[in-house]
Design a protein around this motif. Structure first.
Motif, PDB file in Angstrom:
ATOM      1  N   ARG A 250      -4.096  -3.671  -6.459  1.00 56.42           N
ATOM      2  CA  ARG A 250      -5.224  -4.465  -6.928  1.00 56.42           C
ATOM      3  C   ARG A 250      -6.393  -4.298  -5.963  1.00 56.42           C
ATOM      4  O   ARG A 250      -6.205  -3.933  -4.795  1.00 56.42           O
ATOM      5  N   HIS A 251      -7.581  -4.562  -6.459  1.00 59.58           N
ATOM      6  CA  HIS A 251      -8.760  -4.439  -5.605  1.00 59.58           C
ATOM      7  C   HIS A 251      -8.717  -5.488  -4.499  1.00 59.58           C
ATOM      8  O   HIS A 251      -8.643  -6.690  -4.761  1.00 59.58           O
ATOM      9  N   MET A 252      -8.734  -5.016  -3.249  1.00 61.25           N
ATOM     10  CA  MET A 252      -8.682  -5.920  -2.092  1.00 61.25           C
ATOM     11  C   MET A 252     -10.086  -6.045  -1.519  1.00 61.25           C
ATOM     12  O   MET A 252     -10.588  -5.121  -0.879  1.00 61.25           O
ATOM     13  N   ARG A 253     -10.713  -7.160  -1.769  1.00 63.06           N
ATOM     14  CA  ARG A 253     -12.097  -7.363  -1.341  1.00 63.06           C
ATOM     15  C   ARG A 253     -12.193  -7.348   0.180  1.00 63.06           C
ATOM     16  O   ARG A 253     -11.428  -8.009   0.886  1.00 63.06           O
ATOM     17  N   GLU A 254     -13.172  -6.588   0.672  1.00 64.34           N
ATOM     18  CA  GLU A 254     -13.348  -6.448   2.110  1.00 64.34           C
ATOM     19  C   GLU A 254     -13.727  -7.769   2.765  1.00 64.34           C
ATOM     20  O   GLU A 254     -13.351  -8.029   3.908  1.00 64.34           O
ATOM     21  N   ASP A 255     -14.476  -8.613   2.044  1.00 63.87           N
ATOM     22  CA  ASP A 255     -14.887  -9.887   2.641  1.00 63.87           C
ATOM     23  C   ASP A 255     -13.745 -10.893   2.707  1.00 63.87           C
ATOM     24  O   ASP A 255     -13.865 -11.938   3.339  1.00 63.87           O
ATOM     25  N   VAL A 256     -12.617 -10.558   2.039  1.00 61.82           N
ATOM     26  CA  VAL A 256     -11.457 -11.440   2.064  1.00 61.82           C
ATOM     27  C   VAL A 256     -10.411 -10.950   3.057  1.00 61.82           C
ATOM     28  O   VAL A 256      -9.929 -11.718   3.894  1.00 61.82           O
ATOM     29  N   VAL A 257     -10.042  -9.668   2.970  1.00 57.04           N
ATOM     30  CA  VAL A 257      -8.949  -9.142   3.809  1.00 57.04           C
ATOM     31  C   VAL A 257      -9.465  -8.343   5.004  1.00 57.04           C
ATOM     32  O   VAL A 257      -8.681  -7.984   5.884  1.00 57.04           O
ATOM     33  N   GLY A 258     -10.746  -8.054   5.036  1.00 60.59           N
ATOM     34  CA  GLY A 258     -11.293  -7.251   6.126  1.00 60.59           C
ATOM     35  C   GLY A 258     -11.448  -5.796   5.722  1.00 60.59           C
ATOM     36  O   GLY A 258     -10.688  -5.271   4.902  1.00 60.59           O
ATOM     37  N   VAL A 259     -12.440  -5.138   6.311  1.00 64.49           N
ATOM     38  CA  VAL A 259     -12.773  -3.759   5.954  1.00 64.49           C
ATOM     39  C   VAL A 259     -11.624  -2.815   6.283  1.00 64.49           C
ATOM     40  O   VAL A 259     -11.224  -1.969   5.465  1.00 64.49           O
ATOM     41  N   GLU A 260     -11.059  -2.934   7.486  1.00 59.04           N
ATOM     42  CA  GLU A 260     -10.033  -1.994   7.943  1.00 59.04           C
ATOM     43  C   GLU A 260      -8.775  -2.070   7.085  1.00 59.04           C
ATOM     44  O   GLU A 260      -8.244  -1.043   6.641  1.00 59.04           O
ATOM     45  N   LEU A 261      -8.278  -3.280   6.821  1.00 61.13           N
ATOM     46  CA  LEU A 261      -7.061  -3.435   6.030  1.00 61.13           C
ATOM     47  C   LEU A 261      -7.290  -2.993   4.587  1.00 61.13           C
ATOM     48  O   LEU A 261      -6.430  -2.331   3.979  1.00 61.13           O
ATOM     49  N   SER A 262      -8.433  -3.318   4.027  1.00 60.68           N
ATOM     50  CA  SER A 262      -8.743  -2.917   2.663  1.00 60.68           C
ATOM     51  C   SER A 262      -8.728  -1.393   2.520  1.00 60.68           C
ATOM     52  O   SER A 262      -8.134  -0.844   1.584  1.00 60.68           O
ATOM     53  N   LYS A 263      -9.365  -0.701   3.456  1.00 66.95           N
ATOM     54  CA  LYS A 263      -9.425   0.758   3.402  1.00 66.95           C
ATOM     55  C   LYS A 263      -8.046   1.389   3.588  1.00 66.95           C
ATOM     56  O   LYS A 263      -7.664   2.316   2.871  1.00 66.95           O
ATOM     57  N   ARG A 264      -7.267   0.857   4.548  1.00 63.02           N
ATOM     58  CA  ARG A 264      -5.939   1.418   4.803  1.00 63.02           C
ATOM     59  C   ARG A 264      -5.017   1.238   3.609  1.00 63.02           C
ATOM     60  O   ARG A 264      -4.312   2.154   3.194  1.00 63.02           O
ATOM     61  N   CYS A 265      -5.013   0.041   3.019  1.00 67.67           N
ATOM     62  CA  CYS A 265      -4.169  -0.218   1.848  1.00 67.67           C
ATOM     63  C   CYS A 265      -4.592   0.648   0.672  1.00 67.67           C
ATOM     64  O   CYS A 265      -3.749   1.129  -0.095  1.00 67.67           O
ATOM     65  N   HIS A 266      -5.892   0.848   0.547  1.00 68.25           N
ATOM     66  CA  HIS A 266      -6.447   1.668  -0.530  1.00 68.25           C
ATOM     67  C   HIS A 266      -5.909   3.101  -0.428  1.00 68.25           C
ATOM     68  O   HIS A 266      -5.418   3.669  -1.412  1.00 68.25           O
ATOM     69  N   ILE A 267      -5.980   3.679   0.763  1.00 66.56           N
ATOM     70  CA  ILE A 267      -5.536   5.060   0.960  1.00 66.56           C
ATOM     71  C   ILE A 267      -4.028   5.180   0.769  1.00 66.56           C
ATOM     72  O   ILE A 267      -3.538   6.085   0.083  1.00 66.56           O
ATOM     73  N   VAL A 268      -3.280   4.265   1.378  1.00 70.27           N
ATOM     74  CA  VAL A 268      -1.816   4.318   1.283  1.00 70.27           C
ATOM     75  C   VAL A 268      -1.372   4.212  -0.173  1.00 70.27           C
ATOM     76  O   VAL A 268      -0.503   4.978  -0.627  1.00 70.27           O
ATOM     77  N   PHE A 269      -1.968   3.279  -0.920  1.00 71.43           N
ATOM     78  CA  PHE A 269      -1.541   3.119  -2.310  1.00 71.43           C
ATOM     79  C   PHE A 269      -1.730   4.400  -3.110  1.00 71.43           C
ATOM     80  O   PHE A 269      -0.823   4.830  -3.839  1.00 71.43           O
ATOM     81  N   TRP A 270      -2.910   5.024  -3.019  1.00 70.22           N
ATOM     82  CA  TRP A 270      -3.176   6.190  -3.869  1.00 70.22           C
ATOM     83  C   TRP A 270      -2.285   7.371  -3.505  1.00 70.22           C
ATOM     84  O   TRP A 270      -1.867   8.139  -4.387  1.00 70.22           O
ATOM     85  N   ILE A 271      -1.957   7.544  -2.230  1.00 67.76           N
ATOM     86  CA  ILE A 271      -1.046   8.631  -1.852  1.00 67.76           C
ATOM     87  C   ILE A 271       0.355   8.354  -2.386  1.00 67.76           C
ATOM     88  O   ILE A 271       1.006   9.237  -2.962  1.00 67.76           O
ATOM     89  N   VAL A 272       0.829   7.119  -2.219  1.00 74.05           N
ATOM     90  CA  VAL A 272       2.162   6.752  -2.715  1.00 74.05           C
ATOM     91  C   VAL A 272       2.218   6.893  -4.231  1.00 74.05           C
ATOM     92  O   VAL A 272       3.160   7.461  -4.794  1.00 74.05           O
ATOM     93  N   TYR A 273       1.197   6.393  -4.898  1.00 77.40           N
ATOM     94  CA  TYR A 273       1.136   6.447  -6.364  1.00 77.40           C
ATOM     95  C   TYR A 273       1.147   7.895  -6.857  1.00 77.40           C
ATOM     96  O   TYR A 273       1.854   8.248  -7.812  1.00 77.40           O
ATOM     97  N   MET A 274       0.349   8.751  -6.213  1.00 80.93           N
ATOM     98  CA  MET A 274       0.250  10.152  -6.620  1.00 80.93           C
ATOM     99  C   MET A 274       1.591  10.869  -6.457  1.00 80.93           C
ATOM    100  O   MET A 274       2.047  11.593  -7.354  1.00 80.93           O
ATOM    101  N   LEU A 275       2.263  10.656  -5.327  1.00 79.99           N
ATOM    102  CA  LEU A 275       3.564  11.298  -5.103  1.00 79.99           C
ATOM    103  C   LEU A 275       4.615  10.758  -6.070  1.00 79.99           C
ATOM    104  O   LEU A 275       5.476  11.506  -6.551  1.00 79.99           O
ATOM    105  N   ASP A 276       4.543   9.459  -6.355  1.00 80.46           N
ATOM    106  CA  ASP A 276       5.497   8.877  -7.303  1.00 80.46           C
ATOM    107  C   ASP A 276       5.340   9.509  -8.680  1.00 80.46           C
ATOM    108  O   ASP A 276       6.335   9.839  -9.337  1.00 80.46           O
ATOM    109  N   LEU A 277       4.112   9.724  -9.125  1.00 73.42           N
ATOM    110  CA  LEU A 277       3.878  10.379 -10.406  1.00 73.42           C
ATOM    111  C   LEU A 277       4.392  11.813 -10.393  1.00 73.42           C
ATOM    112  O   LEU A 277       5.079  12.253 -11.323  1.00 73.42           O
ATOM    113  N   ASP A 278       4.059  12.557  -9.335  1.00 78.55           N
ATOM    114  CA  ASP A 278       4.441  13.970  -9.266  1.00 78.55           C
ATOM    115  C   ASP A 278       5.947  14.133  -9.244  1.00 78.55           C
ATOM    116  O   ASP A 278       6.506  14.989  -9.950  1.00 78.55           O
TER     117      ASP A 278
END
Length: 551
Positions: A250-278
């Motif tokens: 889900r979209h993790m708002r930077e003003d809620v969870v912080g810029v660093e955590l939002s960006k890290r979770c964003h990157i991790v999710f898409w890599i995990v999701y992509m490998l799971d599909l493949d």
């Protein structure tokens, strides 16, 4: 920056476009039964018996497709005593054992390499993993490394899941450096074995889901690299579940969870999701998350960096593969007759991806050397996986990488692209030989696999055995006299034959001398153009195909 979307259309909407219900041709009701289902699905080869149990032969799995074909061909061979099809189940290349470490047991920190050599191994792993290396936060990882070498027992015990990541990066670094095929075990496997014992347990409630997902993802990549597909899919599935439970989809708002955590979770999710599909497609399964439940933005919608644009295209390719799995390859005997319309829609989506991939390559990878970068080749090979022209392009591209000593001998992607492309071309040689203009691909696949084997690949020898047996079985159906005559072997008088052969050898020698980096500039996107893909989709129009207008 290339325009990856038409005006007013998001990439996510673009990659998931389907024909509206109103656009489905009403004449589908009159389509012949043969066009209402895929004959490769739900047939006698869906479940096959080996080693005392039944194995599911997923319709989208190249591994299962190989076994299906070998089994089918074997049943029609005149020699009843022919060699049985090789199964090469999980553990045939290398068996990775795992003994979970108890919560009160201290992780093993013995025999760690010196810090400078450890850094070299981590950097080596980062280079070869390419975009997948984004699964770790490099700056945070290096800070943890410094703390580890200050007090290894304390750091390893306090940060078990990060320590598992560290050990896996060491294992990858050693494996990528290779051992020249001197051992039946990958270099650094002892680090990997140690890491597997530290992975999150299914029943464990982890207080840092990001680190847990990162460790499981690296473990999944390692399992896939040693041809253990089931553990790879299970571990990436566990990583995806952790991401979902933590709300990373889900979209993790930077003003809620912080810029660093939002960006890290964003990157991790898409890599995990992509490998799971493949890997779901490779094993013949489906992903455990629905796209409509994902609200986090695609990487390119967060920023327009090359890394984000590349990851977005990889996600779109993975999603397209999944659509093929759930539509074209999901058409069983009781389906609703949408095979042709689904195929048309997929061809149109593929044309869109081809257009955007062309735009990305022409903007960021303009010269021949940059087109050979790990990022560009990963995208190009993923796009071409795989029709007849694309299969030949895959093999010629991998041959050029081999000439420049850039073949991946440990990661599973290139050997999968090579073997599945060659498998297809062997079948085309028998079924539709006129589609092939020459047989240079045979030399390419042998050179590629032999190079991988010489560099210590554990999987390439298995794929070579499978291709060899396929070729042997197919030879019974294709006598030498029935093989297609290519231009260089046409029937002409001896003097002219020698002259032509001499000119061909000189030309071939010149071509070989000129291959290398320039190959990528000329052949990166060889095959059907976006316009040709759209034309092909239009040719599948059911009304025109089956019911021509009355005169």
């Amino acid at each position: 920056m290339p325009a990856l979307t038409p005006p007013g259309t998001s990439q996510e909407q673009q990659s998931e476009q389907t024909l509206p219900e109103s656009a489905i041709d009403p004449t589908l009701d009159r389509v012949e039964p043969a066009f209402q289902q895929n004959p490769l699905v739900d047939n006698d080869y869906t479940f096959a018996q080996a080693n005392g149990r039944y194995w599911y032969m997923g319709p989208s799995s190249s591994w299962a497709f190989c076994r299906r074909v070998l089994s089918l061909v074997g049943k029609h061979l005149p020699d009843a005593g022919c060699e049985p099809a090789p199964w090469h189940l999980d553990g045939s290349a290398f068996k990775m054992q795992r003994r979970p470490l108890g919560p009160d047991e201290a992780p093993d920190v013995s025999n760690l390499p010196p810090s400078d050599y450890a850094l070299f191994l981590v950097k080596t792993a980062t280079f070869y993993l390419g975009p997948l290396a984004n699964i770790i936060d490099e700056q945070q990882f290096l800070r943890n490394m410094r703390e580890l070498y200050q007090d290894a027992p304390t750091k390893a015990k306090r940060c078990r899941h990060w320590y598992a990541q560290f050990l896996l990066m060491l294992a990858f670094g050693k494996a990528f450096l290779g051992n020249g095929g001197k051992s039946d075990k990958p270099p650094g496997f002892n680090y990997a074995s140690r890491a597997m014992s530290l992975l999150p347990d299914l029943a464990e409630i982890d207080n840092d889901p990001v680190v847990a997902a990162q460790a499981l993802t690296l473990a999944a990549i390692y399992f896939q690299s040693v041809d253990m597909r089931v553990p790879a899919f299970q571990h990436i599935g566990q990583a995806l579940r952790i991401c979902v439970l933590a709300g990373m989809h889900r979209h993790m708002r930077e003003d809620v969870v912080g810029v660093e955590l939002s960006k890290r979770c964003h990157i991790v999710f898409w890599i995990v999701y992509m490998l799971d599909l493949d890997w779901a497609a490779l094993i013949g399964a489906t992903s455990s998350i629905r796209d409509e439940d994902i609200t986090t933005k695609l990487p390119s919608q967060m920023d327009d960096s090359l890394n984000a644009l590349t990851m977005t295209l990889q996600v779109r390719l993975s999603r397209l593969t999944t659509r093929i799995l759930t539509t074209v390859y999901g058409v069983g005997k009781n389906f609703d007759g949408t095979l042709l319309t689904d195929t048309q829609s997929i061809l149109r989506n593929l044309a869109e991806v081809a257009r955007d991939l062309n735009g990305l390559i022409s903007t960021y990878f303009q010269d021949s050397i940059s087109k050979a970068s790990r990022t560009a080749t990963r995208l190009i090979l993923g796009y071409h996986h795989s029709c007849v022209d694309s299969a030949q392009t895959v093999l010629s591209t991998l041959r050029a990488l081999a000439d420049e000593d850039l073949l991946e001998s440990f990661l599973p992607f290139q050997v999968e692209y090579a073997s599945s492309s060659a498998f297809l071309l062997h079948l085309i040689t028998v079924i539709c030989p006129y589609l092939l203009h020459d047989d240079s691909w045979r030399d390419d696949i042998n050179y590629i696999l032999d190079t991988m084997i010489a560099k210590g690949s554990l999987v390439a020898p298995l794929r070579k055995v499978e291709l060899s047996q396929l070729e042997q079985k197919l030879s019974s159906f294709t006598p030498a006299s029935d093989l297609p005559d290519f231009p260089e072997s046409s029937h002409i008088d001896d003097d002219l034959q020698h002259q032509v052969q001499g000119e061909h050898e000189h030309e071939e020698h010149s071509i070989i001398d000129e291959t290398g980096w320039d190959h990528f500039a000329a052949n990166a996107m060889a095959g059907l153009s976006p316009r040709e893909l759209l034309d092909l989709a239009e040719q599948l129009d059911v009304d025109c195909l089956l019911y021509p207008p009355e005169l």
